[in-house]
Motif scaffolding. Structure first.
Motif, PDB file in Angstrom:
ATOM      1  N   ILE A  63     111.943  66.919 -51.351  1.00 51.52           N
ATOM      2  CA  ILE A  63     113.046  66.517 -52.225  1.00 51.52           C
ATOM      3  C   ILE A  63     113.694  65.265 -51.634  1.00 51.52           C
ATOM      4  N   PRO A  64     114.559  64.586 -52.382  1.00 53.32           N
ATOM      5  CA  PRO A  64     115.229  63.411 -51.816  1.00 53.32           C
ATOM      6  C   PRO A  64     115.992  63.774 -50.540  1.00 53.32           C
ATOM      7  N   ARG A  65     115.993  62.856 -49.600  1.00 52.01           N
ATOM      8  CA  ARG A  65     116.663  63.080 -48.317  1.00 52.01           C
ATOM      9  C   ARG A  65     118.090  62.561 -48.368  1.00 52.01           C
ATOM     10  N   PHE A  66     118.964  63.147 -47.550  1.00 52.12           N
ATOM     11  CA  PHE A  66     120.329  62.647 -47.461  1.00 52.12           C
ATOM     12  C   PHE A  66     120.513  61.852 -46.183  1.00 52.12           C
ATOM     13  N   HIS A  67     121.590  61.076 -46.153  1.00 49.03           N
ATOM     14  CA  HIS A  67     122.036  60.353 -44.963  1.00 49.03           C
ATOM     15  C   HIS A  67     123.448  60.830 -44.686  1.00 49.03           C
ATOM     16  N   LEU A  68     123.713  61.219 -43.453  1.00 49.50           N
ATOM     17  CA  LEU A  68     125.037  61.686 -43.069  1.00 49.50           C
ATOM     18  C   LEU A  68     125.351  61.162 -41.692  1.00 49.50           C
ATOM     19  N   ALA A  69     126.566  60.670 -41.498  1.00 46.42           N
ATOM     20  CA  ALA A  69     127.027  60.218 -40.192  1.00 46.42           C
ATOM     21  C   ALA A  69     128.247  61.036 -39.797  1.00 46.42           C
ATOM     22  N   VAL A  70     128.269  61.492 -38.537  1.00 44.67           N
ATOM     23  CA  VAL A  70     129.391  62.283 -38.039  1.00 44.67           C
ATOM     24  C   VAL A  70     129.896  61.687 -36.739  1.00 44.67           C
ATOM     25  N   PRO A  71     131.188  61.901 -36.448  1.00 43.83           N
ATOM     26  CA  PRO A  71     131.747  61.389 -35.202  1.00 43.83           C
ATOM     27  C   PRO A  71     131.419  62.308 -34.028  1.00 43.83           C
ATOM     28  N   VAL A  72     131.125  61.707 -32.878  1.00 43.52           N
ATOM     29  CA  VAL A  72     130.957  62.454 -31.637  1.00 43.52           C
ATOM     30  C   VAL A  72     131.746  61.742 -30.536  1.00 43.52           C
ATOM     31  N   THR A  73     132.149  62.495 -29.539  1.00 44.37           N
ATOM     32  CA  THR A  73     132.938  61.914 -28.449  1.00 44.37           C
ATOM     33  C   THR A  73     132.108  61.679 -27.193  1.00 44.37           C
ATOM     34  N   GLN A  81     118.154  61.697 -42.687  1.00 44.98           N
ATOM     35  CA  GLN A  81     118.678  60.729 -41.729  1.00 44.98           C
ATOM     36  C   GLN A  81     120.097  61.131 -41.348  1.00 44.98           C
ATOM     37  N   PHE A  82     120.251  61.537 -40.119  1.00 41.18           N
ATOM     38  CA  PHE A  82     121.511  62.028 -39.579  1.00 41.18           C
ATOM     39  C   PHE A  82     121.890  61.111 -38.420  1.00 41.18           C
ATOM     40  N   VAL A  83     123.147  60.664 -38.387  1.00 43.92           N
ATOM     41  CA  VAL A  83     123.580  59.707 -37.369  1.00 43.92           C
ATOM     42  C   VAL A  83     124.809  60.238 -36.650  1.00 43.92           C
ATOM     43  N   THR A  84     124.779  60.184 -35.330  1.00 42.23           N
ATOM     44  CA  THR A  84     125.956  60.517 -34.530  1.00 42.23           C
ATOM     45  C   THR A  84     126.578  59.197 -34.087  1.00 42.23           C
ATOM     46  N   HIS A  85     127.853  59.009 -34.444  1.00 36.57           N
ATOM     47  CA  HIS A  85     128.587  57.785 -34.101  1.00 36.57           C
ATOM     48  C   HIS A  85     129.638  58.100 -33.056  1.00 36.57           C
ATOM     49  N   LEU A  86     129.622  57.358 -31.962  1.00 38.14           N
ATOM     50  CA  LEU A  86     130.602  57.541 -30.900  1.00 38.14           C
ATOM     51  C   LEU A  86     131.979  57.093 -31.374  1.00 38.14           C
ATOM     52  N   VAL A  87     132.971  57.965 -31.196  1.00 38.09           N
ATOM     53  CA  VAL A  87     134.359  57.629 -31.511  1.00 38.09           C
ATOM     54  C   VAL A  87     135.181  57.775 -30.238  1.00 38.09           C
ATOM     55  N   ASP A  88     136.281  57.065 -30.186  1.00 31.81           N
ATOM     56  CA  ASP A  88     137.100  57.076 -28.985  1.00 31.81           C
ATOM     57  C   ASP A  88     138.006  58.293 -28.888  1.00 31.81           C
ATOM     58  N   ARG A  89     138.283  58.906 -30.016  1.00 27.39           N
ATOM     59  CA  ARG A  89     139.104  60.118 -29.993  1.00 27.39           C
ATOM     60  C   ARG A  89     138.591  61.077 -31.048  1.00 27.39           C
ATOM     61  N   PRO A  90     138.759  62.367 -30.801  1.00 24.00           N
ATOM     62  CA  PRO A  90     138.258  63.350 -31.769  1.00 24.00           C
ATOM     63  C   PRO A  90     138.954  63.219 -33.113  1.00 24.00           C
ATOM     64  N   THR A  91     138.319  63.767 -34.127  1.00 17.82           N
ATOM     65  CA  THR A  91     138.903  63.751 -35.462  1.00 17.82           C
ATOM     66  C   THR A  91     140.017  64.788 -35.563  1.00 17.82           C
ATOM     67  N   ALA A  92     140.742  64.748 -36.662  1.00 20.21           N
ATOM     68  CA  ALA A  92     141.850  65.678 -36.893  1.00 20.21           C
ATOM     69  C   ALA A  92     141.340  67.106 -36.986  1.00 20.21           C
ATOM     70  N   GLY A  93     142.255  68.057 -36.960  1.00 22.75           N
ATOM     71  CA  GLY A  93     141.914  69.472 -37.022  1.00 22.75           C
ATOM     72  C   GLY A  93     141.193  69.838 -38.301  1.00 22.75           C
ATOM     73  N   GLU A  94     140.871  71.086 -38.434  1.00 18.35           N
ATOM     74  CA  GLU A  94     140.104  71.534 -39.583  1.00 18.35           C
ATOM     75  C   GLU A  94     140.783  72.718 -40.239  1.00 18.35           C
ATOM     76  N   ALA A  95     140.297  73.034 -41.394  1.00 19.05           N
ATOM     77  CA  ALA A  95     140.770  74.198 -42.140  1.00 19.05           C
ATOM     78  C   ALA A  95     139.661  75.247 -42.129  1.00 19.05           C
ATOM     79  N   HIS A  96     139.990  76.422 -42.605  1.00 14.60           N
ATOM     80  CA  HIS A  96     139.014  77.506 -42.740  1.00 14.60           C
ATOM     81  C   HIS A  96     139.134  78.080 -44.140  1.00 14.60           C
TER      82      HIS A  96
END
Length: 149
Positions: free
Chosen positions: A12-22, A55-70
């Protein structure tokens, strides 16, 4: 142009996703060694991964992202936001075994949802070293991915 899908992934078609990592070194160990994603291009600020054909990408960030919900689902607190992939049942259990062997802490332990019902699926939630929530699923019948009940 067609391509051969990665093991355990429908064609099936592939996705591209980028997420922040520290920490890129921790991301390289987790995604490359624990999960087993082949590494693609990289720099000192990002790494491309083949995540089951996506295609999954980990991008270095200088500080973590905000909190999360559940969100309460089936008696579990599902972390929001989260991302993930749908695998075959066999690939799901192979990954589960890799995660267990690496002493991965699960946010939600692997379990079978909707047993014997439309949409029957295995699911598990875990976090990468930067706290990104990941859900991996496997449907008993791939035609039931969008079942309404």
């Amino acid at each position: 142009m067609t391509s051969t899908p990665a093991a355990g992934v429908p064609d099936i078609p592939r996705f591209h996703l980028a997420v922040p990592v520290t920490d890129l070194a921790a991301a390289r160990t987790f995604y490359g060694t624990v999960i087993g994603c082949p590494e693609g291009r990289s720099s000192d600020r990002w790494i491309d991964w083949n995540l089951y054909g996506h295609q999954f990408v980990t991008h270095l960030v200088d500080r973590p992202t905000a909190g999360e919900a559940h969100n309460p689902v089936d008696g579990h607190d599902v972390p929001v936001p989260h991302f993930g992939v749908l695998l075959t049942v066999e690939a799901f259990h192979e990954l589960k075994d890799r995660l267990l062997a690496a002493d991965t802490e699960f946010a939600i332990e692997p379990y079978l949802r909707f047993a014997g019902q439309p949409g029957e699926q295995w699911t598990m939630f875990f976090r990468d070293p930067s706290g990104n929530a990941i859900e991996v699923k496997a449907f008993a019948d791939d035609a039931q991915v969008f079942a309404t009940g």
